[in-house]
Design an enzyme around this catalytic site. Structure first.
Site, short mmCIF file in Angstrom:
data_model
loop_
_atom_site.label_atom_id
_atom_site.label_comp_id
_atom_site.label_asym_id
_atom_site.label_seq_id
_atom_site.Cartn_x
_atom_site.Cartn_y
_atom_site.Cartn_z
N ASP A 31 0.84 -1.20 0.00
CA ASP A 31 0.00 0.00 0.00
C ASP A 31 0.88 1.25 0.00
O ASP A 31 1.89 1.32 0.70
CB ASP A 31 -0.91 -0.01 1.24
N HIS A 100 -10.40 -5.38 -3.11
CA HIS A 100 -9.05 -5.60 -2.58
C HIS A 100 -9.11 -6.05 -1.14
O HIS A 100 -9.91 -5.55 -0.35
CB HIS A 100 -8.17 -4.37 -2.73
N LEU A 101 -8.24 -6.98 -0.80
CA LEU A 101 -8.04 -7.40 0.59
C LEU A 101 -6.87 -6.59 1.12
O LEU A 101 -5.81 -6.53 0.48
CB LEU A 101 -7.67 -8.89 0.67
N HIS A 102 -7.04 -5.97 2.29
CA HIS A 102 -5.91 -5.35 2.98
C HIS A 102 -5.32 -6.41 3.91
O HIS A 102 -6.06 -7.01 4.71
CB HIS A 102 -6.38 -4.19 3.87
P1 DGP Z 1 -9.67 1.36 0.35
O1 DGP Z 1 -9.68 2.63 1.15
O2 DGP Z 1 -10.14 0.15 1.13
O3 DGP Z 1 -10.35 1.51 -0.98
O4 DGP Z 1 -8.13 1.08 0.06
C1 DGP Z 1 -7.45 1.66 -0.99
C2 DGP Z 1 -5.99 1.62 -0.62
O5 DGP Z 1 -5.23 1.81 -1.80
C3 DGP Z 1 -5.54 2.70 0.35
O6 DGP Z 1 -5.06 2.08 1.54
C4 DGP Z 1 -4.42 3.44 -0.37
C5 DGP Z 1 -4.06 2.52 -1.50
N1 DGP Z 1 -3.66 3.17 -2.73
C6 DGP Z 1 -4.34 4.16 -3.38
N2 DGP Z 1 -3.68 4.51 -4.49
C7 DGP Z 1 -2.57 3.71 -4.56
C8 DGP Z 1 -1.50 3.61 -5.49
O7 DGP Z 1 -1.42 4.30 -6.50
N3 DGP Z 1 -0.53 2.69 -5.21
C9 DGP Z 1 -0.58 1.88 -4.11
N4 DGP Z 1 0.42 1.01 -3.93
N5 DGP Z 1 -1.58 1.96 -3.22
C10 DGP Z 1 -2.56 2.87 -3.43
#
Ligand code: DGP
Length: 114
Positions: A31, A100-102
């Protein structure tokens, strides 16, 4: 629901990401704004906007995503305690409309979540 989003760009290698794992069904990457020492996102290659859009046909895929999460938890050294979270829709904090799974670990995680 929008289908062109940042995770599709990462899947298509149009945007860089720190990849932790990939196979024919999913991609896992770190992330960009980690909420824990380990914070990896596991996404299906199949376009599924939210958890609520899952269908019977995705049963096996969902299991696969969770098995990948468990494997990564071991590999990244957090299997003593980690959390797997799916935010579904804006009210629950979903910002990217691609399932997506965190995977979060590496620190104590409070309950209940915010
Ligand atoms: P959610 O809030 O559950 O939709 O999670 C989205 C996640 O994606 C958030 O924790 C930040 C991450 N994220 C957003 N844009 C990018 C990106 O361009 N690259 C990466 N690696 N993560 C991202």
């Amino acid at each position: 629901m929008m289908t062109d989003n940042i995770f599709l760009k990462i899947l298509n290698k149009q945007l860089p990401a720190k990849i932790a794992y990939e196979d024919d069904r999913c991609l896992a990457f770190h992330d960009i704004k980690p909420q824990a020492p380990v914070h990896v996102l596991i996404i299906p290659r199949k376009v599924i906007a939210t958890h609520d859009d899952l269908t019977e046909e995705d049963r096996e895929l969902v299991g696969h995503l969770h098995l990948v999460a468990a494997k990564l938890a071991k590999q990244l050294g957090v299997s003593e305690g980690y959390r797997v979270v799916v935010n579904c829709r804006e009210r629950a904090g979903q910002t990217v409309p691609h399932l997506h799974l965190h995977l979060l670990g590496g620190r104590d995680l409070a309950w209940p979540p915010g």
